[in-house]
Design a protein around this motif. Structure first.
Motif, PDB file in Angstrom:
ATOM      1  N   SER A   1      -4.612   1.194  -0.600  1.00  0.00           N
ATOM      2  CA  SER A   1      -4.818  -0.016  -1.396  1.00  0.00           C
ATOM      3  C   SER A   1      -5.487   0.320  -2.718  1.00  0.00           C
ATOM      4  O   SER A   1      -5.351  -0.422  -3.694  1.00  0.00           O
ATOM      5  CB  SER A   1      -5.670  -1.026  -0.620  1.00  0.00           C
ATOM      6  N   HIS A   2      -6.222   1.453  -2.755  1.00  0.00           N
ATOM      7  CA  HIS A   2      -6.944   1.875  -3.956  1.00  0.00           C
ATOM      8  C   HIS A   2      -6.816   3.390  -4.117  1.00  0.00           C
ATOM      9  O   HIS A   2      -6.607   4.121  -3.139  1.00  0.00           O
ATOM     10  CB  HIS A   2      -8.427   1.509  -3.871  1.00  0.00           C
TER      11      HIS A   2
ATOM     12  N   GLY B   1       0.791  -1.222   0.000  1.00  0.00           N
ATOM     13  CA  GLY B   1       0.000   0.000   0.000  1.00  0.00           C
ATOM     14  C   GLY B   1       0.824   1.274   0.000  1.00  0.00           C
ATOM     15  O   GLY B   1       0.299   2.353  -0.318  1.00  0.00           O
TER      16      GLY B   1
ATOM     17  N   LYS C   1      -7.138  -0.211  -8.232  1.00  0.00           N
ATOM     18  CA  LYS C   1      -6.212  -0.812  -7.284  1.00  0.00           C
ATOM     19  C   LYS C   1      -4.861  -0.108  -7.409  1.00  0.00           C
ATOM     20  O   LYS C   1      -4.551   0.494  -8.456  1.00  0.00           O
ATOM     21  CB  LYS C   1      -6.060  -2.309  -7.562  1.00  0.00           C
ATOM     22  N   ASN C   2      -4.048  -0.201  -6.355  1.00  0.00           N
ATOM     23  CA  ASN C   2      -2.752   0.484  -6.434  1.00  0.00           C
ATOM     24  C   ASN C   2      -1.811  -0.165  -7.451  1.00  0.00           C
ATOM     25  O   ASN C   2      -0.764   0.391  -7.776  1.00  0.00           O
ATOM     26  CB  ASN C   2      -2.087   0.580  -5.066  1.00  0.00           C
TER      27      ASN C   2
ATOM     28  N   ASP D   1       2.038  -3.257  -4.157  1.00  0.00           N
ATOM     29  CA  ASP D   1       0.717  -3.852  -4.022  1.00  0.00           C
ATOM     30  C   ASP D   1       0.653  -4.815  -2.833  1.00  0.00           C
ATOM     31  O   ASP D   1       1.635  -4.991  -2.091  1.00  0.00           O
ATOM     32  CB  ASP D   1       0.282  -4.531  -5.330  1.00  0.00           C
ATOM     33  N   GLU D   2      -0.495  -5.454  -2.650  1.00  0.00           N
ATOM     34  CA  GLU D   2      -0.702  -6.323  -1.495  1.00  0.00           C
ATOM     35  C   GLU D   2       0.183  -7.558  -1.510  1.00  0.00           C
ATOM     36  O   GLU D   2       0.375  -8.212  -0.477  1.00  0.00           O
ATOM     37  CB  GLU D   2      -2.170  -6.750  -1.426  1.00  0.00           C
TER      38      GLU D   2
END
Length: 438
Positions: free
Chosen positions: A107-108, A62, A119-120, A79-80
């Motif tokens: 995250s977004h 994030g 989304k990122n 990202d995650e």
């Protein structure tokens, strides 16, 4: 004064400039000209690998920062799953800026205009009134953020706008050997210490890139008080000793200052040196052991400096590393980013002292930083003068230099450190891009 207002005149100027570089000349107007700036934006920064961030700036899922290549604002996010992505900071619906902060965690990203949400990692995942408004005519998978090609080396994140450009490994062309002198300070590598200093200056980016490609010539003059007051573990006499090393055909260059009485790996904690030697190859360790100061540029506009600095004049110095990016924002104008890099495995007291040395010497208000920018802004201003814009500067030092056969590292290494060889290599590569041949 010759005008460069049409493509033919500009092409002829580029051709003359490239010929002059081989003869040890470079035009003053290159450092502050609207047509040259526009050509760089079109042919250089859209093709070269450009530095975006250090991975330690976005350590957690994030995390993101916003940076730029040419006139493109870019989101660099983790990202995650821990993967690093770069995306154009622009909503695909109507072009609004998606992310208005320079750094953060998300995250977004949701557009503040019509609410499109990504989304990122760049995928479009949310469209208000999707069913009612688009009636099945819009496919989310086709309208993600514009992806920017990314690759990394030892924590450095680079981006490239040209999908057909060679790989980052090929682009660096062996200069990784010298980058490791800044990046392999222990088995854990390095990390940024705090956010970068960041400011805008009326200075052309190329002046800075040249200076940090190994300009040891200016140091005893522009920074002479550093010698007189004992901030440097060298003198005006010994400062020129060492090597200028370049990568022909790539544009990268480094100046390696050497003082015979300066201890190998001096300025680092003893407990860190063993890890540094283990992380480096024997050849790298051999070069490092002879290096007092290392100042280098990764073409086009990323630079590094490693040097010892005595917080108390005359006392043993602490070695610090600064990483610097010169982002052009107009003819004779740039955004400056400056980071302090510290070894991850170093004791906290060393990190604190290294950051303090960096801040006092090369932070935004650092003593040596002020020396340089005063000169650089004046050079930039002079370059726009009508009387000098058809004049050349001499780049003839070291024209007859032969490579040092005993130097343990790769590339084209010549002595002494005070030498124009690296600069001719830098400008030759710059000329390749402006001519459309890179």
């Amino acid at each position: 004064m010759t005008a460069l207002r049409d493509s033919t005149a500009l092409a002829e100027w580029v051709s003359r400039t490239r010929a002059g570089i081989g003869e040890g000349r470079f035009p003053a107007r290159a450092f502050n000209d609207e047509a040259v700036y526009a050509l760089e934006q079109d042919r250089l920064f859209t093709k070269a690998w450009c530095f975006l961030a250090h991975e330690s700036e976005i350590p957690s899922p994030g995390d993101y920062v916003t940076r730029a290549i040419a006139n493109n604002n870019i989101i660099v996010a983790r990202d995650e799953h821990g993967e690093v992505h770069a995306s154009l900071n622009m909503c695909r619906h109507r072009g609004n800026v998606m992310c208005k902060s320079e750094m953060g965690n998300a995250s977004h990203f949701r557009c503040s205009y019509h609410g499109w949400t990504y989304k990122n990692s760049g995928e479009l995942v949310g469209v208000p009134y999707m069913k009612e408004g688009y009636e099945g005519r819009l496919k989310r998978k086709d309208w993600g953020l514009v992806a920017v090609r990314v690759d990394t080396y030892e924590g450095l994140v680079f981006g490239c706008l040209d999908p057909a450009a060679p790989s980052l490994e090929d682009y660096l062309g062996g200069f990784q050997f010298y980058l490791d002198l800044y990046l392999k300070h222990g088995l854990g590598g390095v990390e940024v210490h705090g956010p970068p200093d960041h400011w805008v200056a009326d200075t052309d980016w190329k002046i800075c890139a040249e200076n940090f490609a190994g300009d040891g010539y200016h140091t005893p003059v522009a920074h002479q008080f550093g010698f007189n007051l004992g901030y440097f573990p060298s003198s005006g006499t010994t400062h020129s000793q060492g090597w200028a090393v370049s990568v022909p055909g790539r544009g990268h260059g480094i100046g390696l200052g050497h003082s015979p009485d300066f201890p190998a790996f001096g300025g680092f904690p003893d407990e860190l040196v063993a890890g540094m030697k283990e992380a480096m190859s024997p050849a790298q360790a051999a070069v490092f052991a002879q290096t007092r100061t290392a100042v280098g540029t990764v073409f086009p506009n990323l630079s590094f400096l490693m040097q010892p600095f005595s917080l108390v004049p005359g006392q043993p110095g602490v070695r610090f590393v600064t990483m610097r990016l010169y982002h052009p924002v107009g003819p004779g104008r740039m955004e400056m980013y400056s980071w302090c890099l510290v070894p991850k495995d170093a004791p906290q007291d060393y990190k604190t002292e290294a950051y303090r040395a960096y801040t006092l010497a090369f932070g935004q208000a650092g003593t040596f930083e002020q020396d340089d920018f005063e000169n650089w802004t004046k050079v930039t201003r002079s370059a726009a003068s009508g009387l000098v814009r058809d004049l050349d500067f001499p780049y003839v030092m070291g024209m007859e230099s032969e490579p040092d056969p005993d130097f343990p590292g790769p590339g084209h290494a010549v002595r002494p450190y005070v030498n124009d060889t690296n600069f001719r290599t830098l400008w030759s590569r710059w000329g390749d891009y402006l001519a459309g041949e890179a």
